[in-house]
Design a protein around this motif. Structure first.
Motif, PDB file in Angstrom:
ATOM      1  N   MET A   1      83.994 -63.230 -27.415  1.00 36.42           N
ATOM      2  CA  MET A   1      85.354 -62.431 -28.486  1.00 36.42           C
ATOM      3  C   MET A   1      86.261 -61.947 -27.379  1.00 36.42           C
ATOM      4  O   MET A   1      85.607 -60.951 -26.624  1.00 36.42           O
ATOM      5  CB  MET A   1      84.711 -61.799 -29.317  1.00 36.42           C
ATOM      6  CG  MET A   1      83.793 -62.434 -30.346  1.00 36.42           C
ATOM      7  SD  MET A   1      84.937 -63.576 -31.366  1.00 36.42           S
ATOM      8  CE  MET A   1      83.747 -64.295 -32.458  1.00 36.42           C
ATOM      9  N   LYS A   2      87.500 -62.087 -27.501  1.00 32.93           N
ATOM     10  CA  LYS A   2      88.591 -61.339 -26.624  1.00 32.93           C
ATOM     11  C   LYS A   2      88.816 -60.016 -27.220  1.00 32.93           C
ATOM     12  O   LYS A   2      89.249 -59.099 -26.595  1.00 32.93           O
ATOM     13  CB  LYS A   2      89.771 -62.330 -26.526  1.00 32.93           C
ATOM     14  CG  LYS A   2      89.650 -63.510 -25.675  1.00 32.93           C
ATOM     15  CD  LYS A   2      90.905 -64.098 -25.497  1.00 32.93           C
ATOM     16  CE  LYS A   2      90.622 -65.400 -24.710  1.00 32.93           C
ATOM     17  NZ  LYS A   2      91.870 -66.270 -24.329  1.00 32.93           N
ATOM     18  N   ILE A 164      87.732 -49.429 -27.495  1.00 31.64           N
ATOM     19  CA  ILE A 164      86.350 -49.066 -27.076  1.00 31.64           C
ATOM     20  C   ILE A 164      85.956 -50.561 -26.534  1.00 31.64           C
ATOM     21  O   ILE A 164      85.188 -50.798 -25.548  1.00 31.64           O
ATOM     22  CB  ILE A 164      85.162 -48.853 -27.958  1.00 31.64           C
ATOM     23  CG1 ILE A 164      85.466 -47.534 -28.626  1.00 31.64           C
ATOM     24  CG2 ILE A 164      83.963 -48.878 -27.593  1.00 31.64           C
ATOM     25  CD1 ILE A 164      84.761 -46.976 -29.998  1.00 31.64           C
ATOM     26  N   TYR A 165      85.989 -51.777 -27.258  1.00 30.25           N
ATOM     27  CA  TYR A 165      85.780 -53.008 -26.948  1.00 30.25           C
ATOM     28  C   TYR A 165      86.557 -53.381 -25.424  1.00 30.25           C
ATOM     29  O   TYR A 165      86.054 -54.087 -24.578  1.00 30.25           O
ATOM     30  CB  TYR A 165      86.225 -54.116 -27.741  1.00 30.25           C
ATOM     31  CG  TYR A 165      85.622 -55.394 -27.814  1.00 30.25           C
ATOM     32  CD1 TYR A 165      84.035 -55.775 -28.236  1.00 30.25           C
ATOM     33  CD2 TYR A 165      86.205 -56.473 -27.575  1.00 30.25           C
ATOM     34  CE1 TYR A 165      83.533 -56.797 -28.032  1.00 30.25           C
ATOM     35  CE2 TYR A 165      85.536 -57.752 -27.374  1.00 30.25           C
ATOM     36  CZ  TYR A 165      84.501 -57.861 -27.636  1.00 30.25           C
ATOM     37  OH  TYR A 165      83.941 -59.044 -27.787  1.00 30.25           O
ATOM     38  N   LYS A 166      87.942 -53.184 -25.429  1.00 27.44           N
ATOM     39  CA  LYS A 166      88.649 -53.336 -24.228  1.00 27.44           C
ATOM     40  C   LYS A 166      88.149 -52.573 -23.162  1.00 27.44           C
ATOM     41  O   LYS A 166      88.070 -53.204 -22.030  1.00 27.44           O
ATOM     42  CB  LYS A 166      90.001 -53.217 -24.536  1.00 27.44           C
ATOM     43  CG  LYS A 166      90.704 -53.832 -25.524  1.00 27.44           C
ATOM     44  CD  LYS A 166      90.950 -55.510 -25.033  1.00 27.44           C
ATOM     45  CE  LYS A 166      91.762 -56.341 -26.210  1.00 27.44           C
ATOM     46  NZ  LYS A 166      91.983 -57.667 -25.416  1.00 27.44           N
ATOM     47  N   LEU A 167      87.621 -51.476 -23.537  1.00 25.58           N
ATOM     48  CA  LEU A 167      87.065 -50.528 -22.264  1.00 25.58           C
ATOM     49  C   LEU A 167      85.988 -51.033 -21.937  1.00 25.58           C
ATOM     50  O   LEU A 167      85.903 -50.546 -20.353  1.00 25.58           O
ATOM     51  CB  LEU A 167      86.871 -48.902 -22.849  1.00 25.58           C
ATOM     52  CG  LEU A 167      86.760 -48.125 -22.006  1.00 25.58           C
ATOM     53  CD1 LEU A 167      87.827 -47.564 -20.701  1.00 25.58           C
ATOM     54  CD2 LEU A 167      86.625 -46.574 -22.568  1.00 25.58           C
ATOM     55  N   ILE A 183      76.363 -56.477 -27.362  1.00 24.68           N
ATOM     56  CA  ILE A 183      75.677 -55.365 -28.281  1.00 24.68           C
ATOM     57  C   ILE A 183      76.825 -54.651 -29.010  1.00 24.68           C
ATOM     58  O   ILE A 183      76.362 -54.327 -30.179  1.00 24.68           O
ATOM     59  CB  ILE A 183      75.067 -54.358 -27.241  1.00 24.68           C
ATOM     60  CG1 ILE A 183      74.001 -55.031 -26.537  1.00 24.68           C
ATOM     61  CG2 ILE A 183      74.747 -53.197 -27.764  1.00 24.68           C
ATOM     62  CD1 ILE A 183      73.489 -54.245 -25.182  1.00 24.68           C
ATOM     63  N   LEU A 184      77.883 -54.619 -28.569  1.00 27.27           N
ATOM     64  CA  LEU A 184      78.953 -53.725 -29.388  1.00 27.27           C
ATOM     65  C   LEU A 184      79.616 -54.375 -30.494  1.00 27.27           C
ATOM     66  O   LEU A 184      79.634 -53.809 -31.673  1.00 27.27           O
ATOM     67  CB  LEU A 184      80.177 -53.314 -28.599  1.00 27.27           C
ATOM     68  CG  LEU A 184      79.908 -52.291 -27.749  1.00 27.27           C
ATOM     69  CD1 LEU A 184      81.220 -52.156 -26.658  1.00 27.27           C
ATOM     70  CD2 LEU A 184      79.910 -50.963 -28.264  1.00 27.27           C
ATOM     71  N   TYR A 185      79.623 -55.802 -30.376  1.00 29.44           N
ATOM     72  CA  TYR A 185      80.209 -56.395 -31.591  1.00 29.44           C
ATOM     73  C   TYR A 185      79.722 -56.380 -32.792  1.00 29.44           C
ATOM     74  O   TYR A 185      80.453 -55.955 -33.856  1.00 29.44           O
ATOM     75  CB  TYR A 185      80.331 -58.046 -31.111  1.00 29.44           C
ATOM     76  CG  TYR A 185      81.681 -58.606 -31.757  1.00 29.44           C
ATOM     77  CD1 TYR A 185      82.856 -58.846 -31.453  1.00 29.44           C
ATOM     78  CD2 TYR A 185      81.340 -59.354 -33.175  1.00 29.44           C
ATOM     79  CE1 TYR A 185      84.048 -59.451 -32.095  1.00 29.44           C
ATOM     80  CE2 TYR A 185      82.477 -59.822 -34.041  1.00 29.44           C
ATOM     81  CZ  TYR A 185      83.656 -59.940 -33.316  1.00 29.44           C
ATOM     82  OH  TYR A 185      84.560 -60.362 -34.049  1.00 29.44           O
ATOM     83  N   PRO A 186      78.548 -56.467 -33.045  1.00 25.91           N
ATOM     84  CA  PRO A 186      77.919 -56.583 -34.366  1.00 25.91           C
ATOM     85  C   PRO A 186      78.190 -54.985 -34.916  1.00 25.91           C
ATOM     86  O   PRO A 186      78.239 -54.612 -36.156  1.00 25.91           O
ATOM     87  CB  PRO A 186      76.489 -57.009 -34.436  1.00 25.91           C
ATOM     88  CG  PRO A 186      76.201 -56.650 -32.840  1.00 25.91           C
ATOM     89  CD  PRO A 186      77.724 -56.996 -32.184  1.00 25.91           C
ATOM     90  N   ILE A 187      78.016 -53.925 -33.989  1.00 23.24           N
ATOM     91  CA  ILE A 187      78.109 -52.487 -34.320  1.00 23.24           C
ATOM     92  C   ILE A 187      79.443 -52.171 -34.792  1.00 23.24           C
ATOM     93  O   ILE A 187      79.615 -51.687 -36.101  1.00 23.24           O
ATOM     94  CB  ILE A 187      77.810 -51.637 -33.026  1.00 23.24           C
ATOM     95  CG1 ILE A 187      76.308 -51.771 -32.749  1.00 23.24           C
ATOM     96  CG2 ILE A 187      78.051 -50.099 -33.507  1.00 23.24           C
ATOM     97  CD1 ILE A 187      75.970 -50.920 -31.424  1.00 23.24           C
ATOM     98  N   LEU A 188      80.484 -52.809 -34.124  1.00 25.11           N
ATOM     99  CA  LEU A 188      81.849 -52.536 -34.412  1.00 25.11           C
ATOM    100  C   LEU A 188      82.322 -53.265 -35.656  1.00 25.11           C
ATOM    101  O   LEU A 188      83.182 -52.931 -36.462  1.00 25.11           O
ATOM    102  CB  LEU A 188      82.748 -52.921 -33.166  1.00 25.11           C
ATOM    103  CG  LEU A 188      82.520 -52.186 -31.928  1.00 25.11           C
ATOM    104  CD1 LEU A 188      83.410 -52.734 -31.008  1.00 25.11           C
ATOM    105  CD2 LEU A 188      82.918 -50.643 -32.210  1.00 25.11           C
ATOM    106  N   THR A 189      81.577 -54.499 -35.971  1.00 24.58           N
ATOM    107  CA  THR A 189      82.191 -55.160 -37.367  1.00 24.58           C
ATOM    108  C   THR A 189      81.418 -54.187 -38.530  1.00 24.58           C
ATOM    109  O   THR A 189      82.462 -54.220 -39.372  1.00 24.58           O
ATOM    110  CB  THR A 189      80.959 -56.463 -37.283  1.00 24.58           C
ATOM    111  OG1 THR A 189      81.111 -57.085 -36.125  1.00 24.58           O
ATOM    112  CG2 THR A 189      81.169 -57.444 -38.607  1.00 24.58           C
TER     113      THR A 189
END
Length: 213
Positions: A1-2, A164-167, A183-189
């Motif tokens: 994911m971009k 946060i994702y871009k960082l 790891i971040l993607y499901p949390i950020l979802t």
């Protein structure tokens, strides 16, 4: 994911399920087709096949678009196009008003323009990332059109999620960035769902909408 997930109180992808049967469609800044690059736009892809003529256009010679050209001077006659698609491209126009006026010129009476545009979003495709518009700036930009709809996509939580994702890319040099994003993607979802409580309109991640001539 971009990019990170983004909340919308409307069906963002369903919004672009457009009836294109028998219509001439111009997809600007589209490379190989802006609504063909994501499976999430599948409904729109099915409609594109029904169009009388679908034309993709991009300024980049390596894009693979049907027409290589500049949106500030569209190579079409007045009132020739039924539908104009401008997906995340307006921010790349050095003179957005001139480009939008060109879209208006080539649209038939009753024709429609569909658009998406980022707002609180990092600079991308530098050095050809020129502008960001508030909702009020977009209203002014599209003032020649009728029935203008402008919808928000994402608020404070979606915007911070994307930053946060871009960082996380700072860790790419030590090959940990991809793992962290995984790891971040499901949390950020889950995080972006909190945008349903943000009605301020002050931290919008992007806008989308449509209008008619």
């Amino acid at each position: 994911m971009k990019t990170a997930p983004c909340y919308s109180n409307k069906d963002y992808y369903g919004y672009f399920h457009i009836d294109l049967s028998g219509k001439k469609v111009l997809d600007i800044g589209s490379s190989i087709g802006s609504f063909m690059k994501s499976k999430k736009f599948q409904l729109s892809n099915e409609e594109l096949a029904k169009a009388k003529k679908y034309t993709s256009m991009d300024i980049n010679p390596a894009s693979g678009a049907d027409i290589i050209g500049d949106a500030h001077t569209l190579p079409f006659k007045n009132q020739e196009i039924d539908i104009v698609l401008a997906n995340n491209v307006i921010e790349h126009f050095y003179d957005p008003q001139r480009a939008v006026s060109e879209m208006y010129r080539v649209l038939k009476k009753g024709g429609e323009l569909y658009f998406t545009i980022p707002f609180m979003y990092p600079i991308h495709e530098a050095p050809h990332d020129y502008v960001r518009f508030t909702k009020y700036g977009l209203q002014n930009l599209f003032s020649d059109f009728k029935n203008v709809e402008i919808h928000e996509r994402g608020g404070w939580f979606s915007t911070t999620a994307n930053f946060i994702y871009k960082l996380s890319h700072v860790l790419d040099k030590i090959r940990l960035g991809s793992l962290l994003r995984l790891i971040l993607y499901p949390i950020l979802t889950l995080w972006v769902q909190l945008d349903r409580f943000d009605n301020s309109g002050a931290f919008v991640r992007a806008y989308f909408g449509k209008m008619s001539k």
